[in-house]
Enzyme design. Structure first.
Site, PDB file in Angstrom:
ATOM      1  N   CYS A 110       3.837  12.102   2.257  1.00 13.78           N
ATOM      2  CA  CYS A 110       2.643  12.027   1.397  1.00 13.78           C
ATOM      3  C   CYS A 110       1.343  12.287   2.163  1.00 13.78           C
ATOM      4  O   CYS A 110       0.319  12.596   1.563  1.00 13.78           O
ATOM      5  CB  CYS A 110       2.576  10.674   0.710  1.00 13.78           C
ATOM      6  SG  CYS A 110       4.058  10.311  -0.227  1.00 13.78           S
ATOM      7  N   HIS A 244      -4.645   8.910  -1.490  1.00 14.20           N
ATOM      8  CA  HIS A 244      -3.311   9.238  -1.994  1.00 14.20           C
ATOM      9  C   HIS A 244      -3.043   8.336  -3.196  1.00 14.20           C
ATOM     10  O   HIS A 244      -3.269   7.133  -3.151  1.00 14.20           O
ATOM     11  CB  HIS A 244      -2.284   8.994  -0.884  1.00 14.20           C
ATOM     12  CG  HIS A 244      -0.871   9.127  -1.350  1.00 14.20           C
ATOM     13  ND1 HIS A 244      -0.468  10.117  -2.209  1.00 14.20           N
ATOM     14  CD2 HIS A 244       0.243   8.391  -1.071  1.00 14.20           C
ATOM     15  CE1 HIS A 244       0.827   9.987  -2.443  1.00 14.20           C
ATOM     16  NE2 HIS A 244       1.274   8.944  -1.767  1.00 14.20           N
ATOM     17  N   ASN A 274       2.701   9.617  -8.513  1.00 11.01           N
ATOM     18  CA  ASN A 274       2.600   9.931  -7.088  1.00 11.01           C
ATOM     19  C   ASN A 274       3.215  11.311  -6.858  1.00 11.01           C
ATOM     20  O   ASN A 274       4.423  11.474  -6.976  1.00 11.01           O
ATOM     21  CB  ASN A 274       3.350   8.838  -6.317  1.00 11.01           C
ATOM     22  CG  ASN A 274       3.391   9.072  -4.819  1.00 11.01           C
ATOM     23  OD1 ASN A 274       3.093  10.164  -4.347  1.00 11.01           O
ATOM     24  ND2 ASN A 274       3.780   8.044  -4.081  1.00 11.01           N
TER      25      ASN A 274
HETATM   26  O1  UT7 Z   1       3.891   7.804  -1.571  1.00 12.89           O
HETATM   27  C1  UT7 Z   1       4.818   7.165  -0.782  1.00 12.89           C
HETATM   28  C2  UT7 Z   1       4.373   5.834  -0.537  1.00 12.89           C
HETATM   29  N1  UT7 Z   1       4.926   4.932  -1.516  1.00 12.89           N
HETATM   30  C3  UT7 Z   1       4.246   3.872  -1.912  1.00 12.89           C
HETATM   31  O2  UT7 Z   1       3.117   3.726  -1.549  1.00 12.89           O
HETATM   32  C4  UT7 Z   1       4.915   2.828  -2.735  1.00 12.89           C
HETATM   33  C5  UT7 Z   1       4.372   1.479  -2.380  1.00 12.89           C
HETATM   34  N2  UT7 Z   1       5.040   0.419  -3.088  1.00 12.89           N
HETATM   35  C6  UT7 Z   1       4.781   0.162  -4.399  1.00 12.89           C
HETATM   36  O3  UT7 Z   1       3.992   0.834  -5.021  1.00 12.89           O
HETATM   37  C7  UT7 Z   1       5.478  -1.024  -5.020  1.00 12.89           C
HETATM   38  O4  UT7 Z   1       6.125  -1.763  -4.032  1.00 12.89           O
HETATM   39  C8  UT7 Z   1       6.506  -0.629  -6.117  1.00 12.89           C
HETATM   40  C9  UT7 Z   1       5.767  -0.061  -7.313  1.00 12.89           C
HETATM   41  C10 UT7 Z   1       7.501   0.394  -5.579  1.00 12.89           C
HETATM   42  C11 UT7 Z   1       7.277  -1.864  -6.582  1.00 12.89           C
HETATM   43  O5  UT7 Z   1       6.366  -2.846  -7.027  1.00 12.89           O
HETATM   44  P1  UT7 Z   1       6.467  -4.343  -6.475  1.00 12.89           P
HETATM   45  O6  UT7 Z   1       5.445  -5.110  -7.171  1.00 12.89           O
HETATM   46  O7  UT7 Z   1       6.427  -4.295  -4.975  1.00 12.89           O
HETATM   47  O8  UT7 Z   1       7.879  -4.775  -7.000  1.00 12.89           O
HETATM   48  P2  UT7 Z   1       9.115  -5.375  -6.172  1.00 12.89           P
HETATM   49  O9  UT7 Z   1       9.821  -4.306  -5.450  1.00 12.89           O
HETATM   50  O10 UT7 Z   1       8.663  -6.582  -5.427  1.00 12.89           O
HETATM   51  O11 UT7 Z   1      10.029  -5.889  -7.358  1.00 12.89           O
HETATM   52  C12 UT7 Z   1       9.596  -6.954  -8.223  1.00 12.89           C
HETATM   53  C13 UT7 Z   1      10.558  -7.013  -9.392  1.00 12.89           C
HETATM   54  C14 UT7 Z   1      12.023  -6.940  -8.988  1.00 12.89           C
HETATM   55  O12 UT7 Z   1      12.748  -7.771  -9.864  1.00 12.89           O
HETATM   56  P3  UT7 Z   1      13.227  -9.227  -9.382  1.00 12.89           P
HETATM   57  O13 UT7 Z   1      14.092  -9.000  -8.179  1.00 12.89           O
HETATM   58  O14 UT7 Z   1      11.971  -9.970  -9.085  1.00 12.89           O
HETATM   59  O15 UT7 Z   1      13.947  -9.725 -10.584  1.00 12.89           O
HETATM   60  C15 UT7 Z   1      12.392  -5.527  -9.265  1.00 12.89           C
HETATM   61  O16 UT7 Z   1      13.754  -5.344  -9.526  1.00 12.89           O
HETATM   62  O17 UT7 Z   1      10.312  -5.885 -10.234  1.00 12.89           O
HETATM   63  C16 UT7 Z   1      11.566  -5.239 -10.491  1.00 12.89           C
HETATM   64  N3  UT7 Z   1      11.321  -3.826 -10.739  1.00 12.89           N
HETATM   65  C17 UT7 Z   1      11.048  -3.359 -11.963  1.00 12.89           C
HETATM   66  N4  UT7 Z   1      10.953  -3.957 -13.157  1.00 12.89           N
HETATM   67  C18 UT7 Z   1      10.671  -3.183 -14.217  1.00 12.89           C
HETATM   68  C19 UT7 Z   1      11.308  -2.816  -9.848  1.00 12.89           C
HETATM   69  N5  UT7 Z   1      11.030  -1.674 -10.486  1.00 12.89           N
HETATM   70  C20 UT7 Z   1      10.878  -1.978 -11.801  1.00 12.89           C
HETATM   71  C21 UT7 Z   1      10.588  -1.235 -12.942  1.00 12.89           C
HETATM   72  N6  UT7 Z   1      10.496  -1.868 -14.123  1.00 12.89           N
HETATM   73  N7  UT7 Z   1      10.390   0.102 -12.887  1.00 12.89           N
END
Ligand code: UT7
Length: 317
Positions: A110, A244, A274
């Protein structure tokens, strides 16, 4: 010798995938995606290749710059989702726009567009190229695992381009790499070697979202501070920041950490998601075409991603 931006262009494919449509494919919701990421919809390619998208962005940038493809001295394309490992995407774009100059790809995920910009600047200095085309072009929808809700809701396709000419508008730049594949990686496809025994996962995006998030906020804040110091500026002197577009919360936290008003950040993640290396040049093109830029404005661009990597630049308009 530095450079100045003579013209920009961007392109996203027509097909829009909304959060509601995604909710029918994986267990997610519009509410979760908007709140946790900031994306409402993304554009995905139906039949266009990565190079096709790059060609359209390049043609728009050339038109804006008033430069013919034949006049280009070099094309540098950033991509981590090339159509083919060989030829390079840049080579396909070169043919597509009717240029005849050297063309090659760089890959820093990215952050790629800003690595490409720095590469172009170094080549301009060494080879005295008059005009250089720099692109970020990505076909992520072909690489995303559409059964993995933690990544498929984030990404989109598109391309952005800038034509550079001689000038002194680049005031500072920073490149950073913290090498490793533990947090974010896309394994290449493998052939059928009867000799190679290592087990490797499928060709798709694997991402530890939380680790990437922490890295992103840390680097964005630090890179912006270092860039300003290098250019003899403070963050107050920046008119616009083109970040970004990975997660609205990353941008929000960076803004709060550095006490920069959110209005200075160019935001379009809700429309495109993204688009990896295409995200900064697409956003920059939007800013340029918005008519908001005034002569002398200082613009910071910053990005982070796989590598892990981050990069930033400050330009004077
Ligand atoms: O360009 C490359 C660089 N990439 C990035 O910058 C990405 C950076 N990271 C992020 O933007 C975030 O970490 C994400 C958007 C990928 C994830 O968000 P988060 O708030 O960090 O969620 P998490 O991974 O901590 O997951 C929290 C919960 C989990 O459920 P449990 O285990 O708490 O029950 C996930 O399974 O959210 C769940 N989850 C979702 N729920 C509904 C993960 N994806 C989804 C989804 N819809 N799409």
């Amino acid at each position: 010798m530095g450079f100045k931006v003579l013209g920009t262009g961007a392109y996203v494919p027509e097909r829009i995938v909304t959060n509601d449509e995604l909710s029918q494919m994986v267990e997610t919701s519009d509410e979760w995606i908007v709140q946790r990421v900031g994306v409402k919809e993304r554009h995905v390619s139906v039949d266009e290749t990565n190079a096709d998208m790059g060609i359209k962005a390049a043609e728009r940038a050339l038109e804006a710059a008033g430069i013919r493809a034949e006049e280009l001295g070099l094309i540098v394309t950033a991509t981590c989702t090339p159509d083919t490992l060989c030829p390079s995407t840049a080579a396909l774009i070169q043919r597509g726009i009717g240029a005849s100059c050297p063309a090659f790809d760089v890959n820093s995920a990215c952050s790629g567009f800003l690595f490409a910009l720095e590469t172009a600047a170094a080549f301009m200095e060494k080879n005295h190229y008059k005009y250089v085309l720099v692109l970020g072009a990505e076909h992520l929808s072909r690489t995303v695992d559409w059964t993995d809700r933690s990544t498929c809701v984030i990404f989109g396709d598109g391309a952005g381009a800038a034509v550079l000419g001689e000038g002194q508008s680049n005031l500072a730049s920073r490149l950073f790499t913290q090498g490793g594949d533990e947090v974010l990686y896309i394994p290449a496809g493998r052939g059928n070697s009867p000799f190679y025994t290592r087990e490797e996962p499928q060709h798709r995006i694997y991402m530890n979202g939380q680790e990437t998030f922490k890295f992103a906020v840390r680097r964005m804040a630090e890179d912006l501070q270092l860039l300003c110091a290098d250019a003899g500026l403070t963050t107050d002197d920046l008119s616009f920041i083109v970040p970004h577009q990975a997660n609205t919360r990353i941008i929000d936290l960076t803004a709060r950490r550095l006490k920069i008003p959110m209005e200075k950040f160019v935001l379009n993640i809700e429309k495109y998601g993204n688009t990896s290396s295409a995200s900064v040049p697409i956003s920059f093109d939007e800013l340029v075409r918005s008519g908001k830029l005034k002569k002398g404005d200082k613009i910071a661009m910053c990005a982070f991603g796989g590598g892990l990597s981050s990069a930033g630049v400050i330009l004077e308009w």
